[in-house]
Design a protein around this motif. Sequence first.
Motif, PDB file in Angstrom:
ATOM      1  N   ARG A   1     -14.499   2.107 -19.106  1.00 35.28           N
ATOM      2  CA  ARG A   1     -15.903   2.144 -18.664  1.00 35.28           C
ATOM      3  C   ARG A   1     -16.133   3.265 -17.652  1.00 35.28           C
ATOM      4  O   ARG A   1     -17.163   3.944 -17.705  1.00 35.28           O
ATOM      5  CB  ARG A   1     -16.293   0.804 -18.059  1.00 35.28           C
ATOM      6  N   ARG A   2     -15.193   3.461 -16.743  1.00 36.00           N
ATOM      7  CA  ARG A   2     -15.324   4.547 -15.760  1.00 36.00           C
ATOM      8  C   ARG A   2     -15.265   5.915 -16.421  1.00 36.00           C
ATOM      9  O   ARG A   2     -15.980   6.838 -16.029  1.00 36.00           O
ATOM     10  CB  ARG A   2     -14.232   4.442 -14.692  1.00 36.00           C
ATOM     11  N   ALA A   3     -14.434   6.055 -17.433  1.00 35.44           N
ATOM     12  CA  ALA A   3     -14.244   7.349 -18.083  1.00 35.44           C
ATOM     13  C   ALA A   3     -15.334   7.675 -19.100  1.00 35.44           C
ATOM     14  O   ALA A   3     -15.542   8.841 -19.418  1.00 35.44           O
ATOM     15  CB  ALA A   3     -12.876   7.382 -18.778  1.00 35.44           C
ATOM     16  N   CYS A   4     -16.032   6.660 -19.599  1.00 33.65           N
ATOM     17  CA  CYS A   4     -17.003   6.889 -20.670  1.00 33.65           C
ATOM     18  C   CYS A   4     -18.320   6.170 -20.375  1.00 33.65           C
ATOM     19  O   CYS A   4     -18.476   4.992 -20.716  1.00 33.65           O
ATOM     20  CB  CYS A   4     -16.416   6.411 -21.997  1.00 33.65           C
ATOM     21  N   PRO A   5     -19.259   6.865 -19.738  1.00 29.16           N
ATOM     22  CA  PRO A   5     -20.549   6.246 -19.416  1.00 29.16           C
ATOM     23  C   PRO A   5     -21.292   5.712 -20.651  1.00 29.16           C
ATOM     24  O   PRO A   5     -21.964   4.692 -20.566  1.00 29.16           O
ATOM     25  CB  PRO A   5     -21.339   7.375 -18.751  1.00 29.16           C
ATOM     26  N   HIS A   6     -21.167   6.379 -21.775  1.00 27.30           N
ATOM     27  CA  HIS A   6     -21.838   5.914 -22.996  1.00 27.30           C
ATOM     28  C   HIS A   6     -21.294   4.550 -23.427  1.00 27.30           C
ATOM     29  O   HIS A   6     -22.056   3.637 -23.739  1.00 27.30           O
ATOM     30  CB  HIS A   6     -21.657   6.946 -24.113  1.00 27.30           C
ATOM     31  N   PHE A   7     -19.976   4.412 -23.422  1.00 29.63           N
ATOM     32  CA  PHE A   7     -19.351   3.129 -23.775  1.00 29.63           C
ATOM     33  C   PHE A   7     -19.742   2.056 -22.772  1.00 29.63           C
ATOM     34  O   PHE A   7     -20.061   0.931 -23.149  1.00 29.63           O
ATOM     35  CB  PHE A   7     -17.826   3.290 -23.819  1.00 29.63           C
ATOM     36  N   ASN A   8     -19.762   2.409 -21.489  1.00 27.99           N
ATOM     37  CA  ASN A   8     -20.155   1.462 -20.455  1.00 27.99           C
ATOM     38  C   ASN A   8     -21.588   0.982 -20.688  1.00 27.99           C
ATOM     39  O   ASN A   8     -21.871  -0.216 -20.589  1.00 27.99           O
ATOM     40  CB  ASN A   8     -20.016   2.082 -19.070  1.00 27.99           C
ATOM     41  N   GLY A   9     -22.486   1.898 -21.004  1.00 26.10           N
ATOM     42  CA  GLY A   9     -23.872   1.514 -21.272  1.00 26.10           C
ATOM     43  C   GLY A   9     -23.987   0.590 -22.467  1.00 26.10           C
ATOM     44  O   GLY A   9     -24.763  -0.370 -22.460  1.00 26.10           O
ATOM     45  N   TRP A  10     -23.205   0.864 -23.504  1.00 24.45           N
ATOM     46  CA  TRP A  10     -23.212   0.009 -24.687  1.00 24.45           C
ATOM     47  C   TRP A  10     -22.720  -1.399 -24.332  1.00 24.45           C
ATOM     48  O   TRP A  10     -23.321  -2.393 -24.736  1.00 24.45           O
ATOM     49  CB  TRP A  10     -22.337   0.637 -25.778  1.00 24.45           C
ATOM     50  N   LEU A  11     -21.641  -1.472 -23.546  1.00 28.51           N
ATOM     51  CA  LEU A  11     -21.133  -2.789 -23.142  1.00 28.51           C
ATOM     52  C   LEU A  11     -22.145  -3.531 -22.280  1.00 28.51           C
ATOM     53  O   LEU A  11     -22.314  -4.742 -22.419  1.00 28.51           O
ATOM     54  CB  LEU A  11     -19.814  -2.648 -22.378  1.00 28.51           C
ATOM     55  N   GLN A  12     -22.825  -2.823 -21.398  1.00 24.40           N
ATOM     56  CA  GLN A  12     -23.847  -3.463 -20.562  1.00 24.40           C
ATOM     57  C   GLN A  12     -24.966  -4.037 -21.425  1.00 24.40           C
ATOM     58  O   GLN A  12     -25.461  -5.139 -21.154  1.00 24.40           O
ATOM     59  CB  GLN A  12     -24.403  -2.472 -19.548  1.00 24.40           C
ATOM     60  N   ALA A  13     -25.345  -3.317 -22.462  1.00 25.72           N
ATOM     61  CA  ALA A  13     -26.378  -3.825 -23.378  1.00 25.72           C
ATOM     62  C   ALA A  13     -25.892  -5.081 -24.102  1.00 25.72           C
ATOM     63  O   ALA A  13     -26.642  -6.039 -24.260  1.00 25.72           O
ATOM     64  CB  ALA A  13     -26.765  -2.738 -24.390  1.00 25.72           C
ATOM     65  N   MET A  14     -24.638  -5.092 -24.520  1.00 23.23           N
ATOM     66  CA  MET A  14     -24.065  -6.269 -25.185  1.00 23.23           C
ATOM     67  C   MET A  14     -23.990  -7.457 -24.218  1.00 23.23           C
ATOM     68  O   MET A  14     -24.303  -8.592 -24.584  1.00 23.23           O
ATOM     69  CB  MET A  14     -22.678  -5.972 -25.747  1.00 23.23           C
TER      70      MET A  14
END
Length: 41
Positions: free
Chosen positions: A23-36
Amino acid sequence: MPNYQKTVHGPLIACDIGLDAIRRACPHFNGWLQAMEALAR
């Protein structure tokens, strides 16, 4: 890496480094997880 198989090695690597690091390394992935996570509330 000639023998790298994303579907085999990817999950193993993810388990080794953990979601927080990903999540720290990939803001896009972090945003997707937050949406989930928001859908689960």
